[in-house]
Write a protein that holds these residues in place. Structure first.
Motif, PDB file in Angstrom:
ATOM      1  N   LYS A   5     -54.480  20.848 -29.812  1.00 48.57           N
ATOM      2  CA  LYS A   5     -54.293  21.216 -28.405  1.00 48.57           C
ATOM      3  C   LYS A   5     -55.593  21.323 -27.627  1.00 48.57           C
ATOM      4  CE  LYS A   5     -53.301  25.836 -29.817  1.00 48.57           C
ATOM      5  NZ  LYS A   5     -52.340  26.884 -29.746  1.00 48.57           N
ATOM      6  N   SER A   6     -56.668  21.738 -28.278  1.00 48.26           N
ATOM      7  CA  SER A   6     -57.926  21.864 -27.528  1.00 48.26           C
ATOM      8  C   SER A   6     -58.585  20.508 -27.273  1.00 48.26           C
ATOM      9  CB  SER A   6     -58.892  22.793 -28.264  1.00 48.26           C
ATOM     10  OG  SER A   6     -59.172  22.275 -29.543  1.00 48.26           O
ATOM     11  N   TYR A   7     -58.068  19.441 -27.908  1.00 48.87           N
ATOM     12  CA  TYR A   7     -58.674  18.112 -27.748  1.00 48.87           C
ATOM     13  C   TYR A   7     -57.799  17.145 -26.940  1.00 48.87           C
ATOM     14  CZ  TYR A   7     -61.583  20.037 -31.375  1.00 48.87           C
ATOM     15  OH  TYR A   7     -62.413  20.852 -32.093  1.00 48.87           O
ATOM     16  N   ILE A   8     -56.583  17.546 -26.645  1.00 51.40           N
ATOM     17  CA  ILE A   8     -55.699  16.706 -25.819  1.00 51.40           C
ATOM     18  C   ILE A   8     -55.513  17.425 -24.481  1.00 51.40           C
ATOM     19  CG2 ILE A   8     -53.420  15.640 -25.620  1.00 51.40           C
ATOM     20  CD1 ILE A   8     -53.327  15.589 -28.692  1.00 51.40           C
ATOM     21  N   PRO A   9     -56.143  16.908 -23.426  1.00 54.59           N
ATOM     22  CA  PRO A   9     -56.131  17.620 -22.134  1.00 54.59           C
ATOM     23  C   PRO A   9     -54.815  17.420 -21.369  1.00 54.59           C
ATOM     24  CG  PRO A   9     -57.387  15.597 -21.944  1.00 54.59           C
ATOM     25  CD  PRO A   9     -56.940  15.698 -23.372  1.00 54.59           C
ATOM     26  N   THR A  10     -53.868  18.299 -21.621  1.00 54.01           N
ATOM     27  CA  THR A  10     -52.591  18.218 -20.904  1.00 54.01           C
ATOM     28  C   THR A  10     -52.633  19.136 -19.694  1.00 54.01           C
ATOM     29  OG1 THR A  10     -51.632  19.980 -22.248  1.00 54.01           O
ATOM     30  CG2 THR A  10     -51.279  17.718 -23.002  1.00 54.01           C
ATOM     31  N   ILE A  11     -51.709  18.898 -18.822  1.00 56.01           N
ATOM     32  CA  ILE A  11     -51.563  19.747 -17.640  1.00 56.01           C
ATOM     33  C   ILE A  11     -50.290  20.558 -17.857  1.00 56.01           C
ATOM     34  CG2 ILE A  11     -51.205  19.767 -15.145  1.00 56.01           C
ATOM     35  CD1 ILE A  11     -52.570  16.931 -15.186  1.00 56.01           C
ATOM     36  N   VAL A  21     -43.801  13.693 -33.205  1.00 54.10           N
ATOM     37  CA  VAL A  21     -45.185  13.444 -33.610  1.00 54.10           C
ATOM     38  C   VAL A  21     -46.136  13.892 -32.503  1.00 54.10           C
ATOM     39  CG1 VAL A  21     -46.863  11.639 -34.190  1.00 54.10           C
ATOM     40  CG2 VAL A  21     -44.557  11.569 -35.160  1.00 54.10           C
ATOM     41  N   ILE A  22     -45.791  13.578 -31.262  1.00 48.47           N
ATOM     42  CA  ILE A  22     -46.632  13.983 -30.120  1.00 48.47           C
ATOM     43  C   ILE A  22     -46.716  15.506 -30.054  1.00 48.47           C
ATOM     44  CG2 ILE A  22     -46.881  13.899 -27.604  1.00 48.47           C
ATOM     45  CD1 ILE A  22     -47.369  11.197 -29.022  1.00 48.47           C
ATOM     46  N   ARG A  23     -45.577  16.189 -30.244  1.00 52.76           N
ATOM     47  CA  ARG A  23     -45.581  17.660 -30.229  1.00 52.76           C
ATOM     48  C   ARG A  23     -46.457  18.203 -31.363  1.00 52.76           C
ATOM     49  NH1 ARG A  23     -40.119  16.566 -28.968  1.00 52.76           N
ATOM     50  NH2 ARG A  23     -39.681  17.100 -26.791  1.00 52.76           N
ATOM     51  N   ASN A  24     -46.389  17.581 -32.533  1.00 51.82           N
ATOM     52  CA  ASN A  24     -47.228  18.011 -33.655  1.00 51.82           C
ATOM     53  C   ASN A  24     -48.711  17.824 -33.323  1.00 51.82           C
ATOM     54  OD1 ASN A  24     -47.714  18.898 -36.396  1.00 51.82           O
ATOM     55  ND2 ASN A  24     -48.243  16.769 -36.844  1.00 51.82           N
ATOM     56  N   ASP A  39     -51.818   8.346 -11.420  1.00 49.43           N
ATOM     57  CA  ASP A  39     -51.236   9.296 -10.479  1.00 49.43           C
ATOM     58  C   ASP A  39     -50.088  10.082 -11.089  1.00 49.43           C
ATOM     59  OD1 ASP A  39     -52.968   8.222  -8.638  1.00 49.43           O
ATOM     60  OD2 ASP A  39     -51.509   6.763  -7.908  1.00 49.43           O
ATOM     61  N   LEU A  40     -49.632   9.686 -12.237  1.00 45.39           N
ATOM     62  CA  LEU A  40     -48.435  10.283 -12.800  1.00 45.39           C
ATOM     63  C   LEU A  40     -48.732  11.396 -13.771  1.00 45.39           C
ATOM     64  CD1 LEU A  40     -46.373   7.080 -13.545  1.00 45.39           C
ATOM     65  CD2 LEU A  40     -46.177   8.600 -11.598  1.00 45.39           C
ATOM     66  N   ARG A  41     -47.709  12.166 -13.992  1.00 45.00           N
ATOM     67  CA  ARG A  41     -47.719  13.182 -15.029  1.00 45.00           C
ATOM     68  C   ARG A  41     -46.457  12.966 -15.851  1.00 45.00           C
ATOM     69  NH1 ARG A  41     -49.888  18.337 -11.599  1.00 45.00           N
ATOM     70  NH2 ARG A  41     -51.905  17.414 -11.183  1.00 45.00           N
ATOM     71  N   LEU A  42     -46.697  12.569 -17.118  1.00 48.28           N
ATOM     72  CA  LEU A  42     -45.579  12.217 -17.982  1.00 48.28           C
ATOM     73  C   LEU A  42     -45.201  13.392 -18.874  1.00 48.28           C
ATOM     74  CD1 LEU A  42     -46.732   8.672 -19.167  1.00 48.28           C
ATOM     75  CD2 LEU A  42     -45.283   9.236 -17.224  1.00 48.28           C
ATOM     76  N   THR A  43     -43.900  13.501 -19.171  1.00 49.55           N
ATOM     77  CA  THR A  43     -43.431  14.516 -20.112  1.00 49.55           C
ATOM     78  C   THR A  43     -43.768  14.066 -21.531  1.00 49.55           C
ATOM     79  OG1 THR A  43     -41.276  13.486 -20.375  1.00 49.55           O
ATOM     80  CG2 THR A  43     -41.509  15.097 -18.576  1.00 49.55           C
ATOM     81  N   VAL A  44     -43.471  14.918 -22.497  1.00 47.24           N
ATOM     82  CA  VAL A  44     -43.743  14.587 -23.897  1.00 47.24           C
ATOM     83  C   VAL A  44     -42.960  13.341 -24.295  1.00 47.24           C
ATOM     84  CG1 VAL A  44     -43.450  15.371 -26.282  1.00 47.24           C
ATOM     85  CG2 VAL A  44     -44.318  16.948 -24.561  1.00 47.24           C
ATOM     86  N   LYS A  45     -41.702  13.277 -23.906  1.00 49.86           N
ATOM     87  CA  LYS A  45     -40.878  12.111 -24.263  1.00 49.86           C
ATOM     88  C   LYS A  45     -41.411  10.842 -23.622  1.00 49.86           C
ATOM     89  CE  LYS A  45     -36.485  14.362 -25.193  1.00 49.86           C
ATOM     90  NZ  LYS A  45     -35.082  14.484 -24.835  1.00 49.86           N
ATOM     91  N   GLU A  46     -41.815  10.953 -22.383  1.00 56.61           N
ATOM     92  CA  GLU A  46     -42.342   9.779 -21.693  1.00 56.61           C
ATOM     93  C   GLU A  46     -43.694   9.349 -22.272  1.00 56.61           C
ATOM     94  OE1 GLU A  46     -40.336  10.619 -17.311  1.00 56.61           O
ATOM     95  OE2 GLU A  46     -42.286  11.483 -17.794  1.00 56.61           O
ATOM     96  N   ALA A  47     -44.534  10.328 -22.613  1.00 58.49           N
ATOM     97  CA  ALA A  47     -45.829  10.013 -23.228  1.00 58.49           C
ATOM     98  C   ALA A  47     -45.612   9.370 -24.597  1.00 58.49           C
ATOM     99  CB  ALA A  47     -46.676  11.273 -23.344  1.00 58.49           C
ATOM    100  N   ALA A  48     -44.633   9.865 -25.320  1.00 55.83           N
ATOM    101  CA  ALA A  48     -44.322   9.289 -26.632  1.00 55.83           C
ATOM    102  C   ALA A  48     -43.883   7.840 -26.478  1.00 55.83           C
ATOM    103  CB  ALA A  48     -43.228  10.105 -27.323  1.00 55.83           C
ATOM    104  N   TYR A  58     -44.051  23.506 -19.416  1.00 60.03           N
ATOM    105  CA  TYR A  58     -44.079  22.242 -20.147  1.00 60.03           C
ATOM    106  C   TYR A  58     -45.444  21.583 -20.003  1.00 60.03           C
ATOM    107  CZ  TYR A  58     -38.996  22.567 -20.478  1.00 60.03           C
ATOM    108  OH  TYR A  58     -37.734  22.975 -20.762  1.00 60.03           O
ATOM    109  N   HIS A  59     -45.767  20.747 -20.981  1.00 63.94           N
ATOM    110  CA  HIS A  59     -47.020  19.992 -20.943  1.00 63.94           C
ATOM    111  C   HIS A  59     -46.745  18.630 -20.317  1.00 63.94           C
ATOM    112  CE1 HIS A  59     -49.479  22.661 -23.466  1.00 63.94           C
ATOM    113  NE2 HIS A  59     -48.342  22.911 -24.111  1.00 63.94           N
ATOM    114  N   TYR A  60     -47.658  18.241 -19.417  1.00 67.76           N
ATOM    115  CA  TYR A  60     -47.572  16.925 -18.786  1.00 67.76           C
ATOM    116  C   TYR A  60     -48.861  16.171 -19.096  1.00 67.76           C
ATOM    117  CZ  TYR A  60     -43.591  18.829 -16.336  1.00 67.76           C
ATOM    118  OH  TYR A  60     -42.374  19.386 -16.036  1.00 67.76           O
ATOM    119  N   PHE A  61     -48.701  14.871 -19.220  1.00 73.77           N
ATOM    120  CA  PHE A  61     -49.827  14.036 -19.616  1.00 73.77           C
ATOM    121  C   PHE A  61     -50.285  13.181 -18.449  1.00 73.77           C
ATOM    122  CE2 PHE A  61     -47.444  15.095 -23.325  1.00 73.77           C
ATOM    123  CZ  PHE A  61     -48.390  15.313 -24.304  1.00 73.77           C
TER     124      PHE A  61
END
Length: 192
Positions: A45-51, A36-39, A18-27, A57-60
């Motif tokens: 980007k076409s293979y990691i389905p972010t919202i 590393v996650i940003r890289n 149910d959650l959407r995590l930020t880059v820091k939280e996903a890391a 910002y990208h949410y996971f």
């Protein structure tokens, strides 16, 4: 604590859906550095389905986190490069290592053909060189034999002349010994 932070701090496996995590939280979730996650996002980007949120910002979500875990496994455990990971994700994991593109194979084939031609030319040059060296060796041997023949011929001529000279000397001595002695005036006025 906010309500979102309370939910995230609870058991992650139940609430991640149910959650959407930020880059820091996903890391933090995948135990990687946020850089590393940003890289990975930038390269894959076409293979990691972010919202993407309204703020840009990208949410996971759950599927993006699973993809991050797969990328981490390929990168850290199997030592894949980004290009190999991209290929793995693009093919659905069928072939783990990318096959060379036809263009690369054609380039390599052309380069090999050029190398083969150069080797053949080098082989021809080597054969010509060996033949020339053999001819030179034969010429040197011929010159040496000619030199030996000339030396032998000169030695024979010298020997023959020496023998002829010795015979002439001997004949003169014999003739002088057998001829009657004439005086100075007799020899001077004699016809013979």
């Amino acid at each position: 604590m906010t309500e979102t932070e309370d939910i995230r701090s609870e058991d992650k496996s139940e609430n991640v859906e149910d959650l959407r995590l930020t880059v820091k939280e996903a890391a933090k979730y995948v135990k990687e550095n946020p850089g590393v996650i940003r890289n990975w996002l930038r390269e894959l980007k076409s293979y990691i389905p972010t919202i993407q949120g309204e703020n840009g910002y990208h949410y996971f979500d759950q599927s993006a986190l699973e993809r991050l875990l797969l990328v981490k496994k390929l990168s850290r455990e199997q030592n894949y490069t980004i290009k190999q990971i991209e290929y793995h994700l693009a093919t659905g994991g069928k072939d783990l290592k990318p096959e060379p593109t036809p263009e690369a194979s054609e380039i390599i084939l052309k380069e090999l053909l050029v190398i083969k031609e150069k080797l053949e030319l080098q082989e021809q040059f080597n054969q010509v060189l060996v033949k020339q060296l053999e001819k030179q060796q034969q010429y040197m041997e011929y010159q040496n034999s000619q030199k030996e023949n000339i030396t032998d011929s000169i030695e024979k001529q010298v020997d023959q002349r020496l023998i002829a000279y010795e015979e002439a000397q001997k004949n003169q001595l014999e003739a002088a010994a057998t001829s009657p002695k004439k005086g100075f005036f007799a020899r001077l006025f004699s016809s013979k």
